[in-house]
Scaffold this motif. Structure first.
Motif, mmCIF file in Angstrom:
data_model
loop_
_atom_site.group_PDB
_atom_site.id
_atom_site.type_symbol
_atom_site.label_atom_id
_atom_site.label_comp_id
_atom_site.label_asym_id
_atom_site.label_seq_id
_atom_site.Cartn_x
_atom_site.Cartn_y
_atom_site.Cartn_z
ATOM 1 N N GLN A 145 -33.984 24.039 109.297
ATOM 2 C CA GLN A 145 -34.589 23.719 110.592
ATOM 3 C C GLN A 145 -33.710 24.240 111.732
ATOM 4 O O GLN A 145 -34.193 24.560 112.816
ATOM 5 C CB GLN A 145 -34.794 22.217 110.729
ATOM 6 C CG GLN A 145 -33.495 21.412 110.778
ATOM 7 C CD GLN A 145 -33.737 19.920 110.783
ATOM 8 O OE1 GLN A 145 -34.847 19.454 110.484
ATOM 9 N NE2 GLN A 145 -32.720 19.138 111.101
ATOM 10 N N HIS A 148 -34.416 27.331 113.753
ATOM 11 C CA HIS A 148 -35.486 27.290 114.755
ATOM 12 C C HIS A 148 -35.078 26.549 116.023
ATOM 13 O O HIS A 148 -35.782 26.627 117.030
ATOM 14 C CB HIS A 148 -36.728 26.617 114.153
ATOM 15 C CG HIS A 148 -37.297 27.354 112.985
ATOM 16 N ND1 HIS A 148 -38.238 28.355 113.107
ATOM 17 C CD2 HIS A 148 -37.031 27.256 111.655
ATOM 18 C CE1 HIS A 148 -38.539 28.826 111.905
ATOM 19 N NE2 HIS A 148 -37.828 28.181 111.009
ATOM 20 N N GLU A 165 -33.861 34.008 109.639
ATOM 21 C CA GLU A 165 -35.272 34.005 110.016
ATOM 22 C C GLU A 165 -35.712 35.381 110.519
ATOM 23 O O GLU A 165 -36.783 35.879 110.168
ATOM 24 C CB GLU A 165 -35.538 32.937 111.084
ATOM 25 C CG GLU A 165 -35.374 31.504 110.611
ATOM 26 C CD GLU A 165 -36.435 31.064 109.633
ATOM 27 O OE1 GLU A 165 -37.494 31.731 109.532
ATOM 28 O OE2 GLU A 165 -36.218 30.040 108.950
ATOM 29 N N ALA A 186 -37.402 26.254 105.307
ATOM 30 C CA ALA A 186 -36.490 25.728 106.322
ATOM 31 C C ALA A 186 -36.459 24.197 106.251
ATOM 32 O O ALA A 186 -37.237 23.522 106.926
ATOM 33 C CB ALA A 186 -36.923 26.192 107.713
ATOM 34 N N THR A 188 -35.114 20.214 106.573
ATOM 35 C CA THR A 188 -34.287 19.325 107.355
ATOM 36 C C THR A 188 -33.122 18.884 106.467
ATOM 37 O O THR A 188 -32.844 19.503 105.440
ATOM 38 C CB THR A 188 -35.092 18.114 107.871
ATOM 39 O OG1 THR A 188 -34.275 17.364 108.780
ATOM 40 C CG2 THR A 188 -35.568 17.220 106.750
ATOM 41 N N SER A 242 -42.104 31.047 107.952
ATOM 42 C CA SER A 242 -41.107 30.025 107.622
ATOM 43 C C SER A 242 -41.829 28.728 107.304
ATOM 44 O O SER A 242 -42.567 28.204 108.152
ATOM 45 C CB SER A 242 -40.138 29.817 108.792
ATOM 46 O OG SER A 242 -39.159 28.848 108.478
ATOM 47 N N LYS A 244 -41.502 25.139 107.136
ATOM 48 C CA LYS A 244 -40.570 24.133 107.641
ATOM 49 C C LYS A 244 -40.841 22.783 106.992
ATOM 50 O O LYS A 244 -41.898 22.201 107.184
ATOM 51 C CB LYS A 244 -40.663 24.040 109.163
ATOM 52 C CG LYS A 244 -40.136 25.269 109.879
ATOM 53 C CD LYS A 244 -40.216 25.133 111.382
ATOM 54 C CE LYS A 244 -41.590 25.463 111.890
ATOM 55 N NZ LYS A 244 -41.665 25.534 113.362
ATOM 56 N N ASP A 246 -39.362 19.809 107.682
ATOM 57 C CA ASP A 246 -38.394 19.223 108.621
ATOM 58 C C ASP A 246 -38.771 17.841 109.121
ATOM 59 O O ASP A 246 -38.132 17.326 110.038
ATOM 60 C CB ASP A 246 -38.188 20.169 109.798
ATOM 61 C CG ASP A 246 -39.415 20.316 110.681
ATOM 62 O OD1 ASP A 246 -40.502 19.817 110.290
ATOM 63 O OD2 ASP A 246 -39.304 20.905 111.765
ATOM 64 N N THR A 250 -38.529 19.903 114.400
ATOM 65 C CA THR A 250 -38.699 21.001 115.349
ATOM 66 C C THR A 250 -39.966 20.887 116.188
ATOM 67 O O THR A 250 -40.225 21.721 117.051
ATOM 68 C CB THR A 250 -38.715 22.362 114.621
ATOM 69 O OG1 THR A 250 -39.842 22.422 113.735
ATOM 70 C CG2 THR A 250 -37.441 22.570 113.815
#
Length: 252
Positions: A145, A148, A165, A186, A188, A242, A244, A246, A250
């Motif tokens: 994360q 980003h 990235e 990506a 967390t 990507s 994510k 997370d 983000t």
């Protein structure tokens, strides 16, 4: 072991770097469970042997490769030693939390070497190996994360993951002509041997939990499942993106 359906990797060969423990071990076990012949690479022979035994006990196939990922020549030799490659997971990486003004040149160089240079050169060698079969494949670069957003005490880590990235997008454009898809996962914060020491600090754990809308850490198994998806036929049109995991970090 699942050997049918859109997430089936039966008959494919996968290489996972940094596979001795943590996320790498979870990813390798997941790909093997999906039917892939999995090459597990790290510097620690004992950890690799233990993982290979666990994968075999679950009916999967794994072959250990002891290698320092920052040694491009050794990585090339390792790839030369395997018959084919369909899936590459660039997982090896690290972090050295420090205030921006206190980061030393040695810390900077160490993380650039591990998180950027080795990822680039391993991806380059891996892409050539996949291209040799003419059948295409998938490359998954493990990002964060922090690729980003920004964060205090993580200036170098954020910089390296933003680089991953950008690299991933450029690779995706160039390698699409060879039917090679390139994406990042990506995550967390995941409780792994690398992050365990961080979470022993109560203030750090509180800081993380206050910023995670989902209010919990990410299980390593969910990262592994995301990699499996991106490596599978189910993601045949997914490239340059990507994924994510997370918990909403983000989105804020």
């Amino acid at each position: 072991m699942i050997t049918a359906g859109p997430f089936n990797l039966h008959g494919l060969a996968a290489l996972v770097t940094g596979a001795g423990r943590g996320l790498g071990a979870a990813i390798a076990a997941e790909l093997a469970a999906a039917g892939a012949k999995t090459f597990i690479l790290s510097r620690n022979q004992a950890e690799l042997d233990d993982l290979a035994q666990r994968i075999a006990a679950d009916g999967g196939q794994a072959q250990a490769i002891v290698c320092d990922i920052t040694d491009a020549g050794a990585v090339q030799s390792a790839l030369d030693g395997i018959p084919r490659l369909d899936i590459l997971v660039n997982n090896a990486g690290g972090n050295i939390p420090a205030d921006f003004i206190d980061v030393t040149p040695e810390q900077l160089d160490s993380l650039l070497l591990l998180n950027v240079r080795s990822v680039f050169l391993t991806a380059q060698a891996g892409a050539r190996k996949i291209m040799a079969s003419g059948k295409g494949g998938s490359i998954v670069n493990i990002s964060s994360q922090m690729g980003h957003v920004g964060a205090a005490r993580r200036s170098v880590y954020c910089m390296t993951k933003h680089a991953v990235e950008g690299l991933t997008k450029a690779m995706a454009l160039e390698l699409a002509a060879h039917n090679i898809r390139v994406n990042t996962v990506a995550p967390t914060f995941v409780l792994t041997p690398m992050t365990e020491a961080f979470f022993k600090e109560e203030s750090f754990r509180d800081w993380v939990m206050q910023r995670l809308p989902m209010g919990r850490l990410l299980p390593a198994q969910e990262v592994a499942q995301a990699v499996r998806y991106l490596a599978s036929p189910a993601a045949s049109m997914v490239t340059g993106t990507s994924l994510k995991l997370d918990g909403g970090w983000t989105a804020q």
